[in-house]
Design a protein around this motif. Structure first.
Motif, short mmCIF file in Angstrom:
data_model
loop_
_atom_site.label_atom_id
_atom_site.label_comp_id
_atom_site.label_asym_id
_atom_site.label_seq_id
_atom_site.Cartn_x
_atom_site.Cartn_y
_atom_site.Cartn_z
N PHE A 11 0.81 -1.22 0.00
CA PHE A 11 0.00 0.00 0.00
C PHE A 11 0.85 1.28 0.00
CE2 PHE A 11 -2.55 3.37 1.89
CZ PHE A 11 -3.73 3.26 1.20
N TRP A 12 1.79 1.38 0.94
CA TRP A 12 2.53 2.63 1.09
C TRP A 12 3.62 2.79 0.03
CZ3 TRP A 12 0.21 6.29 3.59
CH2 TRP A 12 -0.71 5.95 4.57
N LEU A 13 4.23 1.67 -0.37
CA LEU A 13 5.24 1.76 -1.45
C LEU A 13 4.60 2.25 -2.76
CD1 LEU A 13 8.17 1.26 -2.45
CD2 LEU A 13 7.46 -1.06 -3.02
N PRO A 14 3.46 1.67 -3.19
CA PRO A 14 2.80 2.22 -4.38
C PRO A 14 2.42 3.70 -4.25
CG PRO A 14 1.82 0.12 -3.81
CD PRO A 14 2.78 0.44 -2.73
N MET A 15 2.05 4.10 -3.02
CA MET A 15 1.72 5.52 -2.81
C MET A 15 2.95 6.40 -3.10
SD MET A 15 -1.28 6.30 -1.90
CE MET A 15 -2.77 5.50 -1.48
N ALA A 16 4.11 5.94 -2.59
CA ALA A 16 5.35 6.68 -2.84
C ALA A 16 5.68 6.66 -4.34
CB ALA A 16 6.49 6.07 -2.03
N LEU A 17 5.45 5.50 -4.98
CA LEU A 17 5.73 5.40 -6.42
C LEU A 17 4.82 6.31 -7.23
CD1 LEU A 17 6.33 1.56 -6.93
CD2 LEU A 17 7.99 3.40 -7.12
N ILE A 18 3.58 6.46 -6.77
CA ILE A 18 2.65 7.37 -7.48
C ILE A 18 3.20 8.80 -7.43
CG2 ILE A 18 0.34 8.43 -7.35
CD1 ILE A 18 -0.74 5.63 -6.63
N CYS A 19 3.73 9.20 -6.27
CA CYS A 19 4.32 10.55 -6.15
C CYS A 19 5.51 10.69 -7.09
CB CYS A 19 4.76 10.82 -4.72
SG CYS A 19 3.42 10.89 -3.55
N LEU A 20 6.37 9.67 -7.11
CA LEU A 20 7.55 9.69 -7.98
C LEU A 20 7.12 9.72 -9.45
CD1 LEU A 20 10.52 9.61 -7.11
CD2 LEU A 20 10.54 7.18 -7.63
N GLY A 21 6.11 8.91 -9.78
CA GLY A 21 5.59 8.86 -11.16
C GLY A 21 5.00 10.20 -11.58
N THR A 22 4.36 10.88 -10.62
CA THR A 22 3.82 12.21 -10.92
C THR A 22 4.95 13.17 -11.26
OG1 THR A 22 2.06 11.75 -9.34
CG2 THR A 22 2.28 14.03 -10.04
N GLY A 23 6.06 13.05 -10.50
CA GLY A 23 7.23 13.88 -10.80
C GLY A 23 7.77 13.59 -12.19
N PHE A 24 7.87 12.31 -12.56
CA PHE A 24 8.33 11.92 -13.91
C PHE A 24 7.41 12.51 -14.98
CE2 PHE A 24 10.55 7.70 -12.56
CZ PHE A 24 11.52 8.44 -11.93
N TRP A 25 6.11 12.47 -14.72
CA TRP A 25 5.12 12.96 -15.68
C TRP A 25 5.26 14.46 -15.92
CZ3 TRP A 25 0.41 15.86 -15.00
CH2 TRP A 25 -0.41 15.83 -16.13
N LEU A 26 5.79 15.17 -14.89
CA LEU A 26 5.94 16.63 -15.01
C LEU A 26 7.20 17.04 -15.78
CD1 LEU A 26 4.92 17.71 -11.40
CD2 LEU A 26 3.63 18.12 -13.48
N THR A 27 8.06 16.06 -16.14
CA THR A 27 9.29 16.42 -16.84
C THR A 27 9.00 16.79 -18.30
OG1 THR A 27 9.63 14.09 -17.33
CG2 THR A 27 10.83 14.97 -15.45
N ASP A 28 10.02 17.30 -18.97
CA ASP A 28 9.89 17.70 -20.37
C ASP A 28 9.55 16.48 -21.23
OD1 ASP A 28 10.54 19.96 -22.33
OD2 ASP A 28 11.65 18.26 -23.14
N ARG A 29 8.83 16.70 -22.34
CA ARG A 29 8.38 15.54 -23.11
C ARG A 29 9.52 14.79 -23.80
NH1 ARG A 29 7.51 17.18 -28.64
NH2 ARG A 29 7.66 19.44 -28.70
N LYS A 30 10.69 15.44 -23.93
CA LYS A 30 11.84 14.75 -24.54
C LYS A 30 12.61 13.92 -23.50
CE LYS A 30 12.53 18.27 -28.05
NZ LYS A 30 13.22 19.52 -28.28
N ASP A 31 12.30 14.15 -22.23
CA ASP A 31 12.99 13.44 -21.16
C ASP A 31 12.53 11.98 -21.11
OD1 ASP A 31 13.84 12.56 -18.54
OD2 ASP A 31 14.15 14.68 -18.07
N PRO A 32 13.47 11.01 -21.06
CA PRO A 32 13.05 9.59 -21.03
C PRO A 32 12.20 9.22 -19.81
CG PRO A 32 15.42 9.80 -20.68
CD PRO A 32 14.93 11.14 -21.09
N ARG A 33 12.34 10.00 -18.72
CA ARG A 33 11.55 9.70 -17.52
C ARG A 33 10.05 9.87 -17.77
NH1 ARG A 33 14.21 13.68 -13.34
NH2 ARG A 33 14.31 14.88 -15.25
N LYS A 34 9.73 10.76 -18.73
CA LYS A 34 8.30 11.01 -19.03
C LYS A 34 7.60 9.71 -19.44
CE LYS A 34 5.10 14.22 -20.43
NZ LYS A 34 4.68 15.39 -19.68
#
Lengths: 267, 156
Positions: A11-34
């Motif tokens: 439960f809590w690990l996925p919650m942390a991953l969702i926050c991290l994933g949100t950060g990745f989603w906010l990166t530039d569209r050319k960034d591989p993290r996106k």
């Protein structure tokens, strides 16, 4: 041994991953993290679903929360879809749906609301009827009703203050406030199916006050973040002075401008 | 809006306060009251836990979104310290039990989802009602664009 039925992992690990994933989603569209953001969000949701299935029937807070959310998913989705249908089938210039769907949208929104009203006063399912599940369900109901009353009153009075004869809107929101108030009074006075009035009082004094503090804490956390970003930007050095264009660069700019002007003249 | 209606938020905020206070008074009367120290303890616990979790969530979002132009030192170190402070204070308040912290965190998430559902319901309904208003046709919307090709006839 790590297991998905452990709340820290499931439960809590996925919650942390969702926050991290949100950060990745906010990166530039050319960034591989996106490109990683969507798989991370999907994996997190799968983890939470597997955790919910594996711990089904257990008296843990995380399982009870998932049971509450699943329990409320139907009426909330009905209200959300109904409101969207009613909005986009109205006379608004952005309304691409047929006008005949508008009453259906309102009926769906009202149906979802009545469904929630019925759920609030009927006996909850076993997963949230005892132990910590009962506390979490009670907190959900108490907060929902309180916010419903306050926000509907706020929106209704805003309609009145705005003028332009928004009586229908104000009246509908006043009905929502009164209906919420009647439900709140009923559960606090007579209790509900499976939970006596004393239980509701305890939930109100303990969990509601905890959540009021929580709301202040969330607000303070966001302001602290803004303050940190402000401090960082304020301490940033001034950008370097850009050297004037060289003759060669000026020639390139001149050529680009001429080309564009000629193209416009041709058009 | 006219100038007299500009200060609309004053009476509306007062109304909100009055309704919230009345709801608490109702529960107070029905339950026979409670200790103020209990209320204060719960508010403080909620504040520190929510503060710690919010700053931790923002730290993770910032870590995920960090790029070479961002001034990350202040942001990361500051958020780490604030999250550590909030969560340590919470841990101290509930006697060092990590399981109890998880349980309280779940109650916080439950409250946030309930709040979002209620706010979404009210504003969704308000949006549907407001967009249903019929307006007199705006002649400006009927006009065609000249794509910037404008000629003016000036009076001599």
């Amino acid at each position: 041994m790590w297991s998905l039925s452990d709340p820290a992992i499931g439960f809590w690990l996925p919650m942390a991953l969702i926050c991290l994933g949100t950060g990745f989603w906010l990166t530039d569209r050319k960034d591989p993290r996106k490109r990683l953001s969507v798989p991370i969000l999907l994996i997190s949701i799968v983890f939470i679903v597997v955790y919910g299935v594996e711990t089904r029937g257990m008296d843990t807070a995380e399982t009870a929360l998932l049971a509450v959310l699943l329990h409320m998913l139907g009426p909330v989705a009905l209200m959300a879809i109904g409101s969207l249908i009613a909005t986009f089938s109205g006379p608004s210039p952005v309304g691409p749906l047929p006008r005949g769907l508008r009453p259906l949208g309102f009926m769906m929104a009202m149906g979802g609301l009545l469904w929630i009203g019925w759920m609030l006063i009927s006996k909850p399912p076993d997963a949230i009827a005892h132990g910590i599940g009962e506390t979490i369900w009670g907190s959900w109901v108490d907060v929902f009703l309180t916010i419903l009353i306050l926000v509907a009153a706020l929106a209704g009075s805003f309609c009145v203050m705005m003028g332009e004869e928004r009586h229908k809107e104000a009246l509908t929101l006043a009905i929502l406030t009164i209906a919420g108030g009647v439900m709140f009074n009923e559960i606090m006075q007579n209790g509900s199916e499976g939970l006596a009035a004393a239980g509701w009082h305890q939930i109100h004094w303990e969990e509601m006050m905890f959540l009021i503090g929580g709301l202040m804490g969330v607000t303070a956390g966001v302001f602290a973040f803004i303050a940190l970003v402000y401090m960082a930007e304020k301490r940033a050095p001034d950008p370097d002075v850009i050297a004037p264009l060289s003759e060669e660069e000026k020639a390139v700019v001149d050529a680009v401008l001429r080309l564009n002007l000629e193209l416009e003249e041709v058009e | 809006m006219s100038e007299e209606k500009d200060a609309w938020w004053g009476p509306v905020a007062l109304l909100m306060l009055l309704i919230g206070f009345s709801m608490d008074l109702l529960v107070w009367q029905l339950s026979g009251g409670t200790e103020f120290s209990l209320i204060l303890d719960r508010v403080l616990l909620g504040f520190t836990l929510a503060f710690g979790l919010t700053t931790l969530a923002l730290l993770l979002v910032s870590l995920g979104a960090v790029h070479r132009h961002v001034r990350w030192h202040e942001q990361m170190i500051g958020l780490t310290l604030l999250a550590g402070l909030g969560l340590s204070l919470t841990n101290w308040q509930i006697g060092g039990s990590i399981d109890a912290m998880f349980d309280e965190g779940v109650i916080l998430l439950s409250g946030i989802t309930a709040m979002m559902a209620a706010v979404g319901l009210v504003f969704g309904l308000l949006l549907a009602l407001v967009t249903g208003r019929e307006h007199t046709p705006d002649p400006l919307l009927e006009m065609d664009s000249t794509h910037g090709d404008v000629s003016l006839e000036l009076e001599e």
